[in-house]
Structure formats: C-alpha cells, structure tokens
Motif scaffolding. Structure first.
Motif, PDB file in Angstrom:
ATOM      1  N   THR A 128      -1.795  11.720 -12.489  1.00  0.00           N
ATOM      2  CA  THR A 128      -2.961  11.073 -13.092  1.00  0.00           C
ATOM      3  C   THR A 128      -3.366   9.849 -12.281  1.00  0.00           C
ATOM      4  N   LEU A 129      -4.556   9.353 -12.530  1.00  0.00           N
ATOM      5  CA  LEU A 129      -5.157   8.320 -11.691  1.00  0.00           C
ATOM      6  C   LEU A 129      -4.360   7.023 -11.672  1.00  0.00           C
ATOM      7  N   ASP A 130      -3.652   6.712 -12.741  1.00  0.00           N
ATOM      8  CA  ASP A 130      -2.901   5.462 -12.783  1.00  0.00           C
ATOM      9  C   ASP A 130      -1.760   5.421 -11.769  1.00  0.00           C
ATOM     10  N   LYS A 131      -1.412   6.573 -11.199  1.00  0.00           N
ATOM     11  CA  LYS A 131      -0.342   6.618 -10.187  1.00  0.00           C
ATOM     12  C   LYS A 131      -0.847   6.257  -8.792  1.00  0.00           C
ATOM     13  N   VAL A 132      -2.147   6.153  -8.617  1.00  0.00           N
ATOM     14  CA  VAL A 132      -2.716   5.829  -7.304  1.00  0.00           C
ATOM     15  C   VAL A 132      -2.719   4.316  -7.114  1.00  0.00           C
ATOM     16  N   ASP A 133      -2.072   3.853  -6.062  1.00  0.00           N
ATOM     17  CA  ASP A 133      -2.002   2.432  -5.736  1.00  0.00           C
ATOM     18  C   ASP A 133      -3.246   2.042  -4.929  1.00  0.00           C
ATOM     19  N   PRO A 134      -4.100   1.154  -5.453  1.00  0.00           N
ATOM     20  CA  PRO A 134      -5.363   0.829  -4.765  1.00  0.00           C
ATOM     21  C   PRO A 134      -5.165   0.284  -3.349  1.00  0.00           C
ATOM     22  N   ALA A 135      -4.143  -0.550  -3.153  1.00  0.00           N
ATOM     23  CA  ALA A 135      -3.924  -1.131  -1.826  1.00  0.00           C
ATOM     24  C   ALA A 135      -3.539  -0.050  -0.820  1.00  0.00           C
ATOM     25  N   GLN A 136      -2.670   0.877  -1.224  1.00  0.00           N
ATOM     26  CA  GLN A 136      -2.276   1.950  -0.319  1.00  0.00           C
ATOM     27  C   GLN A 136      -3.446   2.921  -0.090  1.00  0.00           C
TER      28      GLN A 136
END
Length: 239
Positions: free
Chosen positions: A203-211
């Motif tokens: 799900t989207l919450d697992k995506v780290d914005p900085a990475q």
C-alpha cells in the motif's frame, strides 16, 4: 515473509500450530488488457527509441503501490523532467505494460507490435521505490565508454556500477531484450521488498518519499545521458 517469520517463531517456542488456508484462485478465462504508450519526441527520429516504463497490473491482495505503481510513477516523472528541460536527441518512449503479473503478456505484445522499430536502449522500474544503489548494463562492448559517462552522472546520487556487462534485464523488457536490444538496469535496495511484494501490505504508506525522489533523480540523470548520447549501444550478442 512476515507470516513465515511468525510461524517460525511460534514453532521455535514448541507451540502447536494450526494453519487455516483459504484458496480463492480460479481460472477466469481470457480478458482484455493493453499497453499505454506515450512519447517525448526526439530531435532525430532516426536515432532510435529509449524505451522506459513499468507495469500497470498488480497482485490482487494489495493496491500495487510498490509493484508496480512506483515504477510507473518514477519513469513517468523522469520522462516529464527531460521533456521540460528541452528536446532530447532520441525519442523517449514511456510504456505502462499490461498483464505482467500473469505472464509478461504486455511485454510480449509490445515486442511483436514494435519489433521493426529501432530501439537504442531499454530500462524498466519494477522493484519498488527504495533507493537506487547500483546500475548494471547489457550493451555492446563498443558502448562501454558511454557507460562510464553514465556512471559519472549517477555517482553523485550514491549509485555505483555492479555486476558484469550482460547482467541487466527487467520483467516486461525481458521479452523485447531477446531481439538484441541493449538494457540498463537501475537496481534498487530490495531489503523491504519481499515483506510487501504480492501481499495485502503493498500500500502507498510503504513508499518512502525521500527514496522515491532519489529514484526519480537517478532515472532523470540516466535519461539525460542515454537520450542524448550519439553513440550506439547495440546490438547486443545473444546470451
């Protein structure tokens, strides 16, 4: 993987384990799918196509945020950055492949529909959104000096060369690669990937914005080199 780890912990404690397994998979017959294609036109339409992209479909339990909405977003954002900076020498073709999960059918369909076109190089993002840490190549030996220029562009982002020439590939582009088209692979950190891959946790919450931003920067740097390099990268001898 987290469920397997939990099972292992319980068994090590000597506890009796009961597993209830519900299987809902079924053969549903053929369904319509498709590839979505967009282009950043190059200045020289005879110079060959730089093919990039990811796949549209996902495993049914999660939302497909890391597999492979992230790859679709990363490559699309990088193509947009190149387009906004000016017209590249070579055309960048962005492909969102369909039907990857059930058998790479989108890649095979693209190969048959576009096998007569000149492709300069291909690259695919299909391993989540964690940081790119290395790049690999499958290019003609004569193109290796250009790969050193690519390495110089990626080095400020902490990306190093890895493996040997000929190792680079991708899921959907593996079908097209059989035609001898060169490939560059931007390898991501897979430490978390298989905790999420093909599960309800994708799900989207697992995506780290900085990475995620580092991925877009890496792909933009890569495209700025390969889409403007007049040197040919192929054909690549069969493996």
């Amino acid at each position: 993987n987290p469920d397997a780890d939990q099972l292992e912990r319980i068994l090590k404690r000597g506890k009796r384990v009961t597993v209830s397994l519900e299987v809902t998979a079924r053969a549903a017959g053929k369904r319509q799918s498709g590839n979505v294609i967009a282009e950043v036109p190059g200045r020289d339409l005879t110079a060959g196509i730089v093919l990039i992209g990811g796949h549209l479909d996902s495993w049914d339990e999660g939302t497909g945020a890391i597999d492979d909405a992230s790859g679709v977003a990363i490559t699309t954002a990088a193509a947009k950055r190149i387009m906004d900076a000016g017209q590249p020498l070579r055309t960048i073709r962005l492909v969102w492949f369909g039907s990857e999960e059930i058998g790479l059918f989108g890649g095979a369909a693209y190969r048959e529909a576009h096998r007569g076109e000149k492709h300069h190089v291909m690259a695919e993002s299909d391993f989540g959104a964690d940081r790119v840490w290395r790049y690999q190549t499958s290019v003609a030996p004569e193109a290796l000096p250009s790969m050193r220029r690519l390495g110089a562009a990626l080095a400020p982002l902490g990306i190093v060369a890895g493996g040997k020439n000929g190792d680079a590939s991708g899921s959907d582009i593996s079908e097209i690669q059989k035609l001898g088209i060169p490939v560059i692979e931007l390898g991501q950190d897979g430490t978390r990937y298989f905790d999420l891959h093909h599960t309800a946790d994708d799900t989207l919450d697992k995506v780290d914005p900085a990475q995620l931003r580092q991925n877009v920067a890496a792909w933009t740097a890569m495209l700025s080199v390969v889409a403007n390099d007049p040197a040919d990268y192929g054909p690549v001898p069969p493996r």
